[in-house]
Enzyme design. Structure first.
Site, PDB file in Angstrom:
ATOM      1  N   HIS A   1      -9.340   9.460   5.078  1.00 49.46           N
ATOM      2  CA  HIS A   1      -9.550   8.007   5.080  1.00 49.46           C
ATOM      3  C   HIS A   1     -11.049   7.743   4.868  1.00 49.46           C
ATOM      4  O   HIS A   1     -11.880   8.543   5.279  1.00 49.46           O
ATOM      5  CB  HIS A   1      -9.101   7.495   6.453  1.00 49.46           C
ATOM      6  CG  HIS A   1      -9.079   6.010   6.613  1.00 49.46           C
ATOM      7  ND1 HIS A   1     -10.212   5.272   6.855  1.00 49.46           N
ATOM      8  CD2 HIS A   1      -8.055   5.117   6.572  1.00 49.46           C
ATOM      9  CE1 HIS A   1      -9.884   3.983   6.976  1.00 49.46           C
ATOM     10  NE2 HIS A   1      -8.583   3.865   6.803  1.00 49.46           N
TER      11      HIS A   1
ATOM     12  N   ASP B   1     -10.075  13.425  13.223  1.00 47.79           N
ATOM     13  CA  ASP B   1      -9.754  12.014  13.065  1.00 47.79           C
ATOM     14  C   ASP B   1      -8.298  11.850  13.494  1.00 47.79           C
ATOM     15  O   ASP B   1      -7.380  12.216  12.767  1.00 47.79           O
ATOM     16  CB  ASP B   1      -9.948  11.604  11.598  1.00 47.79           C
ATOM     17  CG  ASP B   1      -9.432  10.194  11.316  1.00 47.79           C
ATOM     18  OD1 ASP B   1      -8.817   9.587  12.215  1.00 47.79           O
ATOM     19  OD2 ASP B   1      -9.644   9.715  10.190  1.00 47.79           O
TER      20      ASP B   1
ATOM     21  N   GLN C   1      -4.200   8.543  13.100  1.00 43.84           N
ATOM     22  CA  GLN C   1      -2.759   8.550  12.879  1.00 43.84           C
ATOM     23  C   GLN C   1      -2.021   9.489  13.824  1.00 43.84           C
ATOM     24  O   GLN C   1      -0.856   9.255  14.136  1.00 43.84           O
ATOM     25  CB  GLN C   1      -2.438   8.941  11.422  1.00 43.84           C
ATOM     26  CG  GLN C   1      -2.913   7.932  10.378  1.00 43.84           C
ATOM     27  CD  GLN C   1      -2.266   6.554  10.510  1.00 43.84           C
ATOM     28  OE1 GLN C   1      -1.176   6.416  11.053  1.00 43.84           O
ATOM     29  NE2 GLN C   1      -2.954   5.536  10.029  1.00 43.84           N
TER      30      GLN C   1
ATOM     31  N   LYS D   1      -3.628   1.021  16.648  1.00 46.16           N
ATOM     32  CA  LYS D   1      -2.558   1.739  15.958  1.00 46.16           C
ATOM     33  C   LYS D   1      -1.579   2.384  16.929  1.00 46.16           C
ATOM     34  O   LYS D   1      -0.635   3.055  16.517  1.00 46.16           O
ATOM     35  CB  LYS D   1      -3.158   2.834  15.055  1.00 46.16           C
ATOM     36  CG  LYS D   1      -3.941   2.298  13.861  1.00 46.16           C
ATOM     37  CD  LYS D   1      -4.329   3.417  12.916  1.00 46.16           C
ATOM     38  CE  LYS D   1      -5.521   3.076  12.066  1.00 46.16           C
ATOM     39  NZ  LYS D   1      -5.181   2.242  10.908  1.00 46.16           N
TER      40      LYS D   1
ATOM     41  N   CYS E   1      -7.322   2.783   1.949  1.00 50.69           N
ATOM     42  CA  CYS E   1      -8.612   3.365   2.336  1.00 50.69           C
ATOM     43  C   CYS E   1      -8.647   4.859   2.076  1.00 50.69           C
ATOM     44  O   CYS E   1      -9.263   5.614   2.841  1.00 50.69           O
ATOM     45  CB  CYS E   1      -8.933   3.086   3.793  1.00 50.69           C
ATOM     46  SG  CYS E   1      -9.226   1.350   4.106  1.00 50.69           S
TER      47      CYS E   1
HETATM   48  C1  LIG Z   1      -6.527   8.605   9.136  1.00 52.28           C
HETATM   49  C2  LIG Z   1      -7.296   7.371   9.487  1.00 52.28           C
HETATM   50  N1  LIG Z   1      -8.586   7.479   9.828  1.00 52.28           N
HETATM   51  C3  LIG Z   1      -9.315   6.406  10.169  1.00 52.28           C
HETATM   52  C4  LIG Z   1      -8.775   5.148  10.173  1.00 52.28           C
HETATM   53  C5  LIG Z   1      -9.654   4.008  10.531  1.00 52.28           C
HETATM   54  O1  LIG Z   1      -9.214   3.365  11.691  1.00 52.28           O
HETATM   55  P1  LIG Z   1      -9.912   2.027  12.136  1.00 52.28           P
HETATM   56  O2  LIG Z   1      -9.789   1.063  11.002  1.00 52.28           O
HETATM   57  O3  LIG Z   1      -9.144   1.588  13.322  1.00 52.28           O
HETATM   58  O4  LIG Z   1     -11.335   2.347  12.444  1.00 52.28           O
HETATM   59  C6  LIG Z   1      -7.425   4.997   9.836  1.00 52.28           C
HETATM   60  C7  LIG Z   1      -6.766   3.683   9.851  1.00 52.28           C
HETATM   61  O5  LIG Z   1      -6.765   2.917   8.940  1.00 52.28           O
HETATM   62  C8  LIG Z   1      -6.679   6.120   9.476  1.00 52.28           C
HETATM   63  O6  LIG Z   1      -5.408   6.005   9.129  1.00 52.28           O
END
Ligand SMILES: Cc1ncc(COP(=O)(O)O)c(C=O)c1O
Ligand SMILES: Cc1ncc(COP(=O)(O)O)c(C=O)c1O
Lengths: 411, 127, 411, 127
Positions: C125, C202, C205, C228, C367
């Site tokens: 992401h 990270d 998910q 999430k 993203c």
């Molecule tokens: C794998 C992953 N990393 C990071 C993020 C970023 O999360 P957030 O927007 O809550 O900072 C997301 C969510 O969109 C994600 O799916």
């Protein structure tokens, strides 16, 4: 302008009807730490979670569009509230502290060099000191502090003296969270610009309590927190002049703040999103929008006028307590804050005993250690007021303080 | 919470003052509330606390607790001090304390233990 | 373990009873973007605002103590949820993105130098790419990307090949938000440690959908978002190993993160507060605590098992749609995500038409532009599942997709 | 929203292709959705659009809008293009669009205007 009726206003705040201690209703005199929230703000967030909770900006489905409209609509109303020329200049952050750090990291690391001076005041909150200390340490810059006078006012002659061609940035609270002093923002910004430096206003205390107009102040940045102005925790605002924000590098990297990500580098989204990385505080932004609506409906002028009344009443009433010393200037130059000490009782003990009476004040250094060090006191007690503070609240405070004296055998 | 005894000790602290010379002395503060306590200890040949004094400023809770603690440890060995628990001191105080105030109550014990364990004195370090 | 009953679970989520479009009930298949919130979470935050709203940590009055207890209690339960050895290792941030930036700024700027390598994957992401690109640019370091295979799995031989003595940090999603791929976290962390580098997970998910045990993974850091995982927006977590967090310099400066502030410098508070500058998201932390309670009650094992079932069901059902291509591995190696394309229809158009049927999916690059670039597709449509997703939801998705084909005259 | 005309234009776009040589050409994308549009324009001696072509990929909305726009501007002067408003194009499309989709609908106009104003071509810059 008719004076607002705090007793009627209290009905908007569910918590103020609460009995804290046996049969005693809450007297909440800690609004400078965080304000209470009206039902309308709580409901705005519930409405989001119950009816259209969704991530913003990227979704094509209905919920996402509703959420985006509500979130961006809140931004617009907040922009209006501080008279920002453009919602793109309103960046959602967590709180005042993050807003100030954002400036220090993004603008500061690019524009502050060895020997440059950052000018603060001795009455600043830690959040308007530590980010600049960290920046100065990294860059070999110097942080200087404009002193305050005996009366708790900013020493303006000293301010003008400290302002030199080495000064690159001036950052100050437009209202002190201990003295309550309302500083002459316009004059400070003007003098700062005259020598070619940038002016940052820490509006954590002023934006909730006074009419604030960024175009009138002409400040380069303004930072404030939602939770102190009837809004939720977890959201604050950095306002910045568009040209500055445009040329600043991003602060946090991630989703939403990018235009394009490639393996070998990325380009940035437009303002304000360039500075909003990742999923933002959506419910919180919407809640702050509702808070701003709530305050605007009542009118910031009316709120300020009422707080001047209640502060005058409080200072008068407190002056009757033996051995008390109220810090800072008189009611005319001050927002709704009364920090004080009582000879022979530590502020912690004052706060604890008041709590037994259902009266919530704060005791400690209120994140302003330098101010307390300068006054050579380890701590103070602080009662702070808002639009829902009544004269009865003040009376209960004074009764409580007299009981404190009795318990400590001071009479 | 404010039993008469606490107020008594706040007005008339026990073992208040300093010891020169002392075998060890240590000071620490709780910057969140501005409480400061310094303890001076003299140890006899059996490693027992021969004499102890304290000085400092702070709230009634931290002050009363310093009085009670210093009174209680006289004659105890350094090993006994090491084993002296937070609960021991809180029991001595005999009042119900909230999270924030427990820090006030335990400051004197923290200072005493740091001294026993021979921590570098922060006041000294700052010089 | 009995399989959970999504139909019963739906009753906990007020929004899922909503009619989005005329008489159509919401089919929410966008949980990978943000999950819906159960009533218990909404109520936990309301309870705070209505009954004990107050600033935390410094207050001696009852409300402040209640708020502090609730906020710190939430931290403890969240620590338990990921099996952190100590609540002090759990730092509240805004979201995954901020957590990753915190590592990059605080640990990264001190420990990454010119020529050092940061190893990511091509399925990351943006939030796990951009902070490292910014860091690398500042320090002259190099960001490398482990490719994925045709099947959408991490190319493990390549990973081991890319891991060299120049590698200082490996950061990867334990579950991909596009492929749904569940990566072998333990193996990756182990290999990373073997060459002396740090491993960042990270967990945006994975933490919401799988049992995650930081001590078992042995990762150095883990980042995840509340929104999430049934929690509120505006709060996320950075878990870090204590020894690392202890030696890292602070990130944001301000109130609460200091021990002492003096005009000429400051010292820092203990963990976790050293990294929590300013008034935190109090309601949000409490809300996330309630979310973790909610998920724990059901059991993360049960949730994962159910999602495997529903994902299998979905992949099966989707395979009946003509012209569809589902990205990523089969159900066995995947969490509850099905990203796909349909020949001849742009994902935006798919999403728009599904929305008319009350079916909320996401369309775009999610993203993850590098992933899409690698696949040479500009975007994909993505349906994502959670514990409240039913087979009826999937059936309505498939019906909708068949209608899309009809509108676009593909049949 | 998906009127038959939109689908028709998506299947059979108008003015699709390229013009070599052209007086100006410009390309931009909407990275959020991956839509890309390039426009090629030939101008006559009166500064009127003599010919126009476009190419690119994207959703039905962005594609249909590019067809409609290029059809509409033929014969218009460059000044008229500068005055061409978002509303003009949205009216041509004749469908109600949400915030996110409006960006898709307006991409072709954005590209056209940038070309007219002589912006440096991002594709060229990248080389
Ligand atoms: C794998 C992953 N990393 C990071 C993020 C970023 O999360 P957030 O927007 O809550 O900072 C997301 C969510 O969109 C994600 O799916
Ligand atoms: C003057 C001033 N500045 C900054 C802050 C910090 O605000 P926050 O904790 O919301 O970041 C406060 C509030 O405590 C304040 O009163």
């Amino acid at each position: 302008m008719m004076m607002l009726d705090a007793k009627v206003i209290r009905n908007d705040f569910p918590i103020l009807l609460k009995e804290v201690h046996r049969d005693k209703q809450l007297v909440y005199l800690d609004s400078a730490a965080t304000s209470q929230k009206p039902q309308a703000v709580i409901e705005a967030m519930n409405g989001y979670y119950r009816n259209y909770n969704s991530n913003v900006h990227r979704g094509i489905h209905r919920l996402s569009e509703e959420a985006t409209t509500a979130y961006e609509g809140a931004r617009e109303r907040i922009a209006n509230f501080i008279n920002a020329p453009d919602p793109a200049c309103v960046i959602f952050v967590r709180n005042t502290t993050e807003a100030l750090n954002l400036i220090a990291y993004s603008w500061g690391r690019r524009n502050i060099g060895a020997g440059d001076e950052i000018l603060l005041t001795e009455m600043e909150h830690h959040s308007n000191i530590v980010p600049w200390q960290l920046l100065a340490e990294e860059k070999g810059a110097v942080v200087r502090y404009v002193p305050f006078t005996e009366a708790g006012l900013l020493d303006l002659p000293k301010f003008h003296e400290y302002l030199t061609e080495r000064t690159k940035l001036v950052s100050f609270a437009s209202m002190s969270n201990v003295f309550g002093t309302i500083n002459p923002s316009k004059e400070i910004v003007k003098a700062t610009h005259d020598i070619g430096a940038l002016a940052v206003i820490d509006g954590a205390q002023s934006v909730p309590h006074l009419p604030v107009d960024v175009q009138d102040f002409d400040c380069d940045f303004l930072a404030f927190s939602g939770h102190k102005m009837c809004g939720p925790t977890g959201v604050g605002v950095l306002y910045g002049k568009r040209a500055l924000l445009e040329e600043m590098p991003p602060f946090l990297g991630g989703g939403d703040m990018i235009r394009r990500v490639q393996l070998d580098g990325s380009t940035w989204n437009d303002l304000p999103w360039k500075f909003e990385a990742g999923t933002p505080g959506i419910a919180e932004g919407i809640g702050l929008g509702a808070a701003v609506d709530y305050l605007s409906n009542i009118g910031m002028g009316a709120i300020h006028a009422y707080e001047q009344f209640i502060t005058g009443y409080a200072l008068e009433a407190l002056s009757e307590v033996k051995g008390i010393r109220v810090l800072g200037p008189g009611a005319a130059q001050k927002g709704g804050v009364a920090a004080f000490t009582i000879d022979g009782v530590h502020p912690h003990d004052i706060s604890q005993l008041l709590d037994e009476d259902g009266v919530a004040i704060r005791a400690g250094h209120h994140c302003a250690m330098p101010l307390h060090q300068k006054l050579s006191i380890p701590a103070s007690a602080r009662a702070s007021f808002y639009l829902y503070t009544t004269t009865e609240d003040i009376d209960r405070l004074v009764t409580g303080l007299n009981r404190v004296r009795k318990v400590f055998r001071l009479d | 919470m404010y039993r008469d005894q606490i107020i008594d000790l706040y007005e008339n602290p026990l073992n208040f003052g300093s010891l020169e010379p002392s075998d060890f002395t240590y000071e620490e503060d709780n910057p969140l509330c501005g409480d400061v306590i310094r303890i001076y200890v003299r140890v006899d040949d059996d490693n027992r606390i021969a004499d102890v004094r304290w000085s400092g400023v702070g709230c009634a809770i931290s002050q009363a607790s310093a009085s009670l603690l210093t009174e209680d440890i006289k004659g105890k060995t350094l090993d006994e001090i090491k084993a002296y628990s937070k609960e021991d001191l809180l029991e001595l105080l005999g009042i119900q304390l909230s999270m924030t105030r427990i820090k006030c109550a335990l400051l004197s014990l923290k200072v005493l233990k740091a001294g026993v364990y021979g921590m570098p004195d922060p006041q000294e370090l700052r010089k």
